[in-house]
Structure formats: structure tokens, C-alpha cells
Design a protein around this motif. Sequence first.
Motif, mmCIF file in Angstrom:
data_model
loop_
_atom_site.group_PDB
_atom_site.id
_atom_site.type_symbol
_atom_site.label_atom_id
_atom_site.label_comp_id
_atom_site.label_asym_id
_atom_site.label_seq_id
_atom_site.Cartn_x
_atom_site.Cartn_y
_atom_site.Cartn_z
ATOM 1 N N ASP A 93 85.057 52.324 -17.706
ATOM 2 C CA ASP A 93 86.017 51.377 -17.125
ATOM 3 C C ASP A 93 87.272 52.104 -16.637
ATOM 4 O O ASP A 93 88.405 51.716 -16.928
ATOM 5 N N VAL A 94 87.047 53.184 -15.891
ATOM 6 C CA VAL A 94 88.132 54.016 -15.367
ATOM 7 C C VAL A 94 88.131 53.938 -13.848
ATOM 8 O O VAL A 94 87.079 54.045 -13.213
ATOM 9 N N SER A 95 89.314 53.772 -13.267
ATOM 10 C CA SER A 95 89.453 53.662 -11.812
ATOM 11 C C SER A 95 89.637 55.024 -11.157
ATOM 12 O O SER A 95 90.034 55.994 -11.814
ATOM 13 N N ALA A 96 89.376 55.080 -9.840
ATOM 14 C CA ALA A 96 89.569 56.314 -9.083
ATOM 15 C C ALA A 96 89.582 55.991 -7.591
ATOM 16 O O ALA A 96 89.191 54.907 -7.173
ATOM 17 N N VAL A 97 90.046 56.967 -6.791
ATOM 18 C CA VAL A 97 90.056 56.840 -5.337
ATOM 19 C C VAL A 97 89.206 57.970 -4.755
ATOM 20 O O VAL A 97 89.349 59.128 -5.163
ATOM 21 N N PHE A 98 88.354 57.630 -3.792
ATOM 22 C CA PHE A 98 87.444 58.598 -3.189
ATOM 23 C C PHE A 98 87.774 58.776 -1.711
ATOM 24 O O PHE A 98 88.041 57.801 -1.005
ATOM 25 N N TYR A 99 87.731 60.044 -1.247
ATOM 26 C CA TYR A 99 88.139 60.381 0.121
ATOM 27 C C TYR A 99 87.033 61.146 0.849
ATOM 28 O O TYR A 99 87.045 62.375 0.906
ATOM 29 N N TYR A 204 76.350 65.379 0.508
ATOM 30 C CA TYR A 204 77.342 64.308 0.658
ATOM 31 C C TYR A 204 76.778 62.924 0.328
ATOM 32 O O TYR A 204 75.576 62.684 0.434
ATOM 33 N N MET A 205 77.691 62.018 0.015
ATOM 34 C CA MET A 205 77.335 60.612 -0.115
ATOM 35 C C MET A 205 76.931 60.056 1.250
ATOM 36 O O MET A 205 77.418 60.532 2.279
ATOM 37 N N ASN A 206 76.106 59.031 1.233
ATOM 38 C CA ASN A 206 75.787 58.330 2.462
ATOM 39 C C ASN A 206 76.539 57.003 2.518
ATOM 40 O O ASN A 206 77.284 56.661 1.592
ATOM 41 N N LYS A 207 76.328 56.256 3.583
ATOM 42 C CA LYS A 207 77.032 54.983 3.778
ATOM 43 C C LYS A 207 76.789 54.029 2.616
ATOM 44 O O LYS A 207 77.723 53.396 2.106
ATOM 45 N N ASN A 208 75.545 53.920 2.170
ATOM 46 C CA ASN A 208 75.216 52.997 1.080
ATOM 47 C C ASN A 208 75.909 53.377 -0.221
ATOM 48 O O ASN A 208 76.325 52.503 -0.988
ATOM 49 N N ASN A 209 76.025 54.679 -0.478
ATOM 50 C CA ASN A 209 76.723 55.145 -1.675
ATOM 51 C C ASN A 209 78.186 54.713 -1.659
ATOM 52 O O ASN A 209 78.716 54.224 -2.664
ATOM 53 N N TYR A 214 82.634 50.925 -3.460
ATOM 54 C CA TYR A 214 83.619 49.892 -3.113
ATOM 55 C C TYR A 214 83.282 48.555 -3.778
ATOM 56 O O TYR A 214 84.179 47.856 -4.274
ATOM 57 N N LYS A 215 82.005 48.208 -3.806
ATOM 58 C CA LYS A 215 81.584 46.959 -4.453
ATOM 59 C C LYS A 215 81.913 46.955 -5.943
ATOM 60 O O LYS A 215 82.074 45.895 -6.556
ATOM 61 N N ASN A 216 82.001 48.137 -6.519
ATOM 62 C CA ASN A 216 82.304 48.261 -7.944
ATOM 63 C C ASN A 216 83.781 48.554 -8.202
ATOM 64 O O ASN A 216 84.151 49.119 -9.229
ATOM 65 N N PHE A 249 85.434 52.836 8.354
ATOM 66 C CA PHE A 249 85.469 52.134 7.070
ATOM 67 C C PHE A 249 85.511 50.616 7.255
ATOM 68 O O PHE A 249 84.940 49.870 6.463
ATOM 69 N N LYS A 250 86.176 50.180 8.319
ATOM 70 C CA LYS A 250 86.155 48.746 8.637
ATOM 71 C C LYS A 250 84.738 48.306 9.003
ATOM 72 O O LYS A 250 84.279 47.230 8.589
ATOM 73 N N LYS A 251 84.058 49.128 9.768
ATOM 74 C CA LYS A 251 82.696 48.802 10.213
ATOM 75 C C LYS A 251 81.741 48.642 9.038
ATOM 76 O O LYS A 251 80.888 47.740 9.037
ATOM 77 N N ILE A 252 81.877 49.494 8.032
ATOM 78 C CA ILE A 252 80.966 49.401 6.883
ATOM 79 C C ILE A 252 81.564 48.559 5.747
ATOM 80 O O ILE A 252 81.019 48.506 4.649
ATOM 81 N N LYS A 253 82.725 47.941 6.039
ATOM 82 C CA LYS A 253 83.353 46.961 5.143
ATOM 83 C C LYS A 253 83.786 47.542 3.799
ATOM 84 O O LYS A 253 83.539 46.978 2.736
#
Length: 312
Positions: A93-99, A204-209, A214-216, A249-253
Amino acid sequence: MIKTINNNIHIVMYHYVRNIKKSKYPNLKGLEFSDFRKQIFYLKKNFNILSNNQFIEILNSRKIPKKKSILLTFDDGYRDHFEYVFPFLKKQDVSAVFYPPIMCVRNKAVLDVNKIHFILAKEENRDKILDLIFLYVKKILNKNPQQIGIEKINLLSRYDDKKTILIKRLLQHHLPLPYRKKIVDKIFKHIVNYSEEEFSKILYMNKNNIQELYKNNFSIGSHGYNHHWWEKINKNEQEMEIKNSINYFKKIKVFDKNFSVCYPYGSYNLQTLNLLKKYKIKFALTTRVGSVNKKNIKKVYELPRFDTNDFK
């Protein structure tokens, strides 16, 4: 270990987080996942770990919490962050920011900086890599090593020896862009021997990742589109780096109003700061070492960070 101070916020940057020693690239510079786990347990016990939104509230109010606080940030969009970091942080239950840089996600390309990392991880003999660089400088630029101004390169580094930092500086920004890209590609193919598209899918991560993060309730920010040195490109090119990443990022919401920027290589200039204001970016992160305190909290586009190694 850094000296932590109450009424300061420590922003920590992470890059590779994986089981390095047991991997195909045991010499890759990064953080062992087992050490990452221990570090998070330590940080949970000793710090208030902030979410992106909580951090922005603090910046807006300019009131730093009394308890030592920390913000976790992950650069470059590595698959490590989805496979190792994400499930563990979610469980804790720890938050983070990914770039993540967009080029890697959308175009299945490998950043030159990452090609260099894996060249260095695969080939321990630094002289061999330098010999290859000079060979291709002669073939592609039609110049001898003495003609490319090596003596002007700053070889100071917190973590690397002089030969390693010389390789990085030559291939990251010292040599002219079109030529150095060709040189990096040739050395990568020679030493790592992998197709770029396949390596990108692994690295690298893909779009779904990213959407899953973000959903979490993990936050996503801009690391540019092409991961250029922003201070070395003009204002229009900088604007496209920011604008195109936002649009993707807007396009993939995965975009919201509390959007932030992490400068590629920590590189920016006055033009960058003006553009961030134009696009209403909430804050921006440098690679300058330090904590957020009462003196610098107003400089929301020039916030310092610590490397994960500073907490060892």
C-alpha cells in the motif's frame, strides 16, 4: 546513508530494479530487488511515504509535514517497474510516480542511454569499448580521437570510474547527434547482439502495463517523448517533447490534472521552465542532489532528488 531531517521531503529516484546478479547482465548497475524490498520496509517504518496528490498539496500550501516524508519516483519506464516494483508496492500500500519516455512505449525503440548501459554491462573491458568508439569516429566522422576534444569532457562522477564516464559522455552528448547515434547502434549490435525491437519489448513497459499502473492509483508523469537533453534542444523541440508526451498519455487515458515532469538526464533551462508554466505542469524533478525544504519548496520546477543508493 543520507542524513535525514524532519521538516524536509526526500524525493528518491529509481531506475533498474530487478534480480540483477542472476540475470543475463549481472554487471548492470541497478538495485537488486531483494535490496529494494528491504529499502521499502525501512522507508515505511521511518518516513511518511507520500502519494503524488499529497505531495502537490504540500507544494501548494508550502507547509512541509513535521514527520520526515518521502516521494518515490521511477524513471525510464522499465518493465522492471511493472514486474517487480508494482506488485510489491501495491501489496505494501505504497504510492509512487512513474516516468516512462513515450518513444520506448509507442515505437518499440531503445534509448541510446540504455544501449550504453547494456554495452557497459556486457563488456567489462572499457578499453575495448573505447577502441570501438574511436574506430567508428574515424570511419563515420572521418576524424582521429585527438580531433574530437576529449580533453574538454568533464570526467567527474559520483559512481563511475573515469573510463566509464568518458564512454558515457562521448556516446550520450559529446559527439554530434546523428553520428553518435550511428556509433551507439553499431557498438550495441556488436557487443549486445540483439535486435532493437525485441530488446525494447523486454526492457520497457508497454501501453497496457502503464494503464494497469494508473488503474491501481499510481501516478504517471512525463519523461519526454524522445528522452533528449532538453537544454541542448531549442524551445520548439522542447515544447514538442512535453506536448507529445501529454497527448499520448491523454490518448491512453492515464493523464490527470496533477501531472508532473521528470527531466531526462536532469537537463533543462529557462525556456523549459516557461513551457512548464504554459502547460500547467504541477512540478518537475531534477537530478540535483538534495531534499525539498522551506528554502526551495517555491521552486516547483527545480526540485532536487536523491538516488536510491543514497539510502544504502
